[in-house]
Design an enzyme around this catalytic site. Structure first.
Site, short mmCIF file in Angstrom:
data_model
loop_
_atom_site.label_atom_id
_atom_site.label_comp_id
_atom_site.label_asym_id
_atom_site.label_seq_id
_atom_site.Cartn_x
_atom_site.Cartn_y
_atom_site.Cartn_z
N GLU A 79 0.86 -1.04 0.23
CA GLU A 79 0.00 -0.30 -0.24
C GLU A 79 0.56 1.34 -0.18
OE1 GLU A 79 -2.39 -0.35 3.94
OE2 GLU A 79 -4.10 -1.91 2.88
N GLU A 110 7.80 -21.34 7.69
CA GLU A 110 7.78 -20.29 9.12
C GLU A 110 9.23 -21.19 10.48
OE1 GLU A 110 5.09 -21.09 13.45
OE2 GLU A 110 3.71 -20.37 11.00
#
Length: 268
Positions: A79, A110
Site C-alpha cells: 500500500e 515458518e
C-alpha cells in the site's frame, strides 16, 4: 516465556452461543486492542524515528513474517507505493513460503530459521536498511533467524509481537510488544493479535512516510493516480491549494502526474 496469545478464551461454549452473542463477544474483545496499542506508543515512537532516520539516508524498510503476520506485512508494504508514491522496492513485505503463502498455508515454512535471510538476499539487503519482524507469538523461527542474521550484518531491527519477552523481541533493536490478551477463539491470533499488528503497521509506515516528506499538511500529495476516484481527489487538492477551477486543476494534475508536481510547477 508465557504465551498470552495461546491462553484459554474468557468465553466458554462459544459453539452454543447465538449469532448475536458471538458477535458481541468478538466486539468486546476487539475494543481492548487500541487500548493495548496506546500503552506501547513509546515503543512505536522509537522504532518509527529510527526507521525514518535510516531511510532518510537511503535505506529501505523490510517486513518478514509467517501466516497472518506475514500477510499483514505484505499488505502494508504493497500500500505504500500507491499511497505515498514511493518505488515498489522501497518498502518490501516478505512472507514465509513466498507469495504462494499469501493465499495458501505452506507447510513448515515458518519453522525454517535460515530461509528469511535467504529471501532477503534477493533484495540485496544491507546495513543501510531496516528489518521489522512480525509474529504474534514472538517466537516464529523464520522471523527469529532473519533478525539474528540481519543484526550481525548491521541492519536496524525491530518487531511487532503480541507476547512479552520472546526471542524475536530480544533480537530486535526496537521491539514493540503489544499484548492484547487471550483471543475470543482460543489461539486464533488472526483476530485481536492480527488487528493489533495492523494498527501498529498503519501507525509505523504512515509516520515514517510523513517524516520522509511524503505528506503536505494532511494530504497525500505523492499518491499514484491509479483510478478515477484518486484523480478526482487529486484534482480537488490542486484546486484547494492553487485556488483554481476544477478543469484547470485536472489539466495540471494529469500533465504533471502528481499533486506535488502540479503545485510546484504552477509556483515556478
Amino acid at each position: 516465556m508465557i504465551r498470552v496469545t495461546e491462553q484459554e478464551s474468557a468465553y466458554s461454549n462459544i459453539d452454543q452461543m447465538s449469532v448475536y452473542d458471538i458477535l458481541k463477544g468478538i466486539n468486546n474483545e476487539d475494543k481492548l486492542v487500541p487500548l493495548a496499542v496506546e500503552k506501547v506508543i513509546p515503543q512505536i515512537e522509537k522504532l518509527a524515528a529510527a526507521i525514518a532516520e535510516r531511510m532518510q539516508n537511503g535505506g529501505r524498510l523490510f517486513y518478514i513474517g509467517a501466516g497472518t503476520s506475514g500477510r499483514l506485512g505484505v499488505v502494508d508494504a504493497s500500500e505504500c507505493p500507491p499511497t505515498f508514491g514511493v518505488p515498489f522496492d522501497y518498502v518490501v513485505g516478505i512472507i514465509a513460503g513466498g507469495d504462494t503463502a499469501i493465499r495458501r498455508a505452506v507447510e513448515n515454512a515458518e519453522d525454517n530459521a535460515e530461509q528469511a535471510w535467504t529471501d532477503l538476499q534477493q533484495y540485496k539487503i544491507s546495513s543501510r536498511d531496516c528489518l521489522v519482524g512480525l509474529a504474534a507469538s514472538g517466537t516464529t523461527p523464520y522471523v527469529v533467524g532473519g533478525l539474528i542474521t540481519a543484526r550481525k550484518n548491521g541492519v536496524l531491527t525491530g518487531c511487532i509481537v503480541c507476547n512479552e519477552g520472546g526471542p524475536i523481541a530480544k533480537e530486535s533493536d526496537f521491539p514493540v510488544e503489544v499484548v492484547v490478551g487471550p483471543e475470543f477463539l482460543t489461539g486464533s491470533t488472526r483476530m485481536k493479535s492480527g488487528t493489533a499488528q495492523k494498527l501498529v503497521l498503519n501507525m509505523l509506515s504512515t509516520t515514517v512516510m510523513i517524516r520522509l516528506g511524503k505528506v503536505k499538511g494532511n494530504k497525500m500529495v505523492d499518491m499514484q493516480l491509479t483510478n478515477h476516484k484518486l484523480v478526482d481527489r487529486g484534482t480537488q487538492m490542486v484546486m484547494e491549494e492553487l485556488n483554481i477551477d476544477y478543469n484547470q486543476a485536472a489539466d495540471l494534475l494529469l500533465r504533471y502526474g502528481s499533486v506535488r508536481k502540479a503545485v510546484e510547477a504552477s509556483h515556478k
